[in-house]
Write an enzyme that holds these catalytic residues in place. Structure first.
Site, short mmCIF file in Angstrom:
data_model
loop_
_atom_site.label_atom_id
_atom_site.label_comp_id
_atom_site.label_asym_id
_atom_site.label_seq_id
_atom_site.Cartn_x
_atom_site.Cartn_y
_atom_site.Cartn_z
N HIS A 240 51.37 69.68 52.72
CA HIS A 240 51.94 69.93 51.39
C HIS A 240 52.32 68.59 50.75
O HIS A 240 52.95 67.76 51.41
CB HIS A 240 53.17 70.85 51.48
CG HIS A 240 53.73 71.18 50.14
ND1 HIS A 240 53.10 72.06 49.27
CD2 HIS A 240 54.80 70.70 49.47
CE1 HIS A 240 53.79 72.12 48.15
NE2 HIS A 240 54.82 71.30 48.25
N VAL B 23 46.15 82.38 49.51
CA VAL B 23 47.23 82.97 50.28
C VAL B 23 46.60 83.60 51.52
O VAL B 23 45.73 84.47 51.41
CB VAL B 23 47.99 84.03 49.45
CG1 VAL B 23 49.07 84.70 50.29
CG2 VAL B 23 48.59 83.39 48.20
N ASN C 130 41.67 65.06 52.43
CA ASN C 130 42.42 65.22 53.69
C ASN C 130 41.48 65.57 54.84
O ASN C 130 41.66 65.08 55.96
CB ASN C 130 43.51 66.29 53.53
CG ASN C 130 44.75 65.71 52.88
OD1 ASN C 130 45.52 64.99 53.50
ND2 ASN C 130 44.91 66.01 51.58
N GLY D 72 38.54 67.55 49.30
CA GLY D 72 38.44 67.34 50.74
C GLY D 72 38.80 65.95 51.22
O GLY D 72 38.32 65.51 52.27
N GLU E 29 54.71 83.42 57.56
CA GLU E 29 54.34 84.36 56.49
C GLU E 29 54.96 84.02 55.13
O GLU E 29 54.63 84.65 54.13
CB GLU E 29 54.64 85.80 56.93
CG GLU E 29 53.66 86.21 58.02
CD GLU E 29 53.63 87.71 58.30
OE1 GLU E 29 53.74 88.49 57.33
OE2 GLU E 29 53.51 88.07 59.48
N GLY E 30 55.83 83.04 55.06
CA GLY E 30 56.38 82.61 53.77
C GLY E 30 55.47 81.56 53.14
O GLY E 30 54.44 81.20 53.70
N ASN F 287 49.63 73.17 57.80
CA ASN F 287 49.32 72.95 56.38
C ASN F 287 49.85 71.59 55.95
O ASN F 287 50.89 71.15 56.44
CB ASN F 287 50.00 74.05 55.54
CG ASN F 287 49.78 73.89 54.06
OD1 ASN F 287 48.65 73.73 53.60
ND2 ASN F 287 50.87 73.90 53.28
C1 GAR Z 1 46.29 67.72 48.62
O1 GAR Z 1 47.13 66.90 47.87
C2 GAR Z 1 47.10 68.74 49.40
O2 GAR Z 1 48.32 68.24 49.87
C3 GAR Z 1 47.32 69.78 48.35
O3 GAR Z 1 46.07 69.88 47.69
C4 GAR Z 1 45.43 68.60 47.71
C5 GAR Z 1 44.03 68.76 48.25
O4 GAR Z 1 43.32 67.55 48.14
N1 GAR Z 1 47.75 71.03 48.91
C6 GAR Z 1 48.65 71.82 48.34
O5 GAR Z 1 49.14 71.60 47.25
C7 GAR Z 1 49.02 73.06 49.14
N2 GAR Z 1 50.23 73.64 48.64
P1 GAR Z 1 42.03 67.27 49.03
O6 GAR Z 1 41.06 68.43 48.83
O7 GAR Z 1 41.47 66.00 48.45
O8 GAR Z 1 42.44 67.11 50.47
#
Ligand code: GAR
Length: 197
Positions: free
Chosen positions: A110, A93, A14, A12, A148-149, A108
């Site tokens: 990424h 998903v 982010n 968490g 949806e992708g 989201n």
């Molecule tokens: C982050 O790096 C985020 O970008 C990634 O998971 C991590 C979560 O960290 N998300 C993905 O890879 C989605 N495809 P967090 O729980 O410390 O925020």
């Protein structure tokens, strides 16, 4: 006031960046109304509760099949009456029903520069492992709308980060978070909250 629901699976950080930005006033006109995790043990839930934010888990383990889990997840989101859903490391998903219902209102983060190192199988540390094994010198992060992708929706913000010679996946992940993710995710939420998109 934009009602924001944040979905998380793990640490968490982010989510923390968004909460800090709300407290600091760098995100205005937005409030986090609920944090949802598919993982009961996610530290992200504790971070939210520590701030007095409603934090709940909806785990696939508690439901007989995927359909029932999807319905429960959607119910949990609907109950929060969100204007915006933020996927902040949410490794589930999304049910297509949810994507259609909240079209244009789900974003989201990424941890790479889409369209590189994204799509099925690219999440968390795996992204940074792939970046290092391919030998690219620049990576970064992307905030995008969810369709949806997998990682295919319209891009909102991106920020580049340098890959350094001695990087391990963990070291690179941390730099991408600090220099890119924790910057552009709050920025995107603020833009949406203030009609700047
Ligand atoms: C982050 O790096 C985020 O970008 C990634 O998971 C991590 C979560 O960290 N998300 C993905 O890879 C989605 N495809 P967090 O729980 O410390 O925020």
């Amino acid at each position: 006031m934009l009602r924001v629901c944040v979905c998380v699976s793990g640490g968490g950080t982010n989510l923390q960046a968004v909460m800090d930005a709300v407290d600091a006033g760098t995100i205005t006109n937005a409030q986090i109304v609920r944090v949802i995790s598919n993982n009961k043990g996610a530290f992200a839930l504790e971070r939210a509760r520590g701030r007095g934010i409603d934090a709940v888990s909806v785990s696939p383990k508690d439901y007989g099949d995927r359909e029932q889990f999807n319905e429960a997840l959607l119910r949990c989101v609907d109950d929060a009456e969100p204007d915006l859903i933020v996927l902040a490391g949410f490794l589930v998903v999304l049910p297509p029903m949810m994507i259609r219902k909240y079209e244009g209102r789900i974003i989201n983060i990424h941890p790479a520069l889409i369209p590189s190192f994204c799509g099925k199988g690219y999440y968390g540390l795996k992204v940074h492992e792939a970046v290092l094994s391919r030998g690219v010198k620049i990576t970064g992060a992307t905030v995008h709308f969810v369709d949806e992708g997998t990682d295919t929706g319209p891009i909102i913000l991106q920020k580049a980060v340098e890959v350094l010679p001695d990087d391990t996946p963990e070291v690179l992940q941390r730099r991408v978070m600090e220099q890119a993710e924790w910057v552009i995710l709050p920025q995107a939420v603020n833009m949406i909250a203030n009609g700047l998109l």
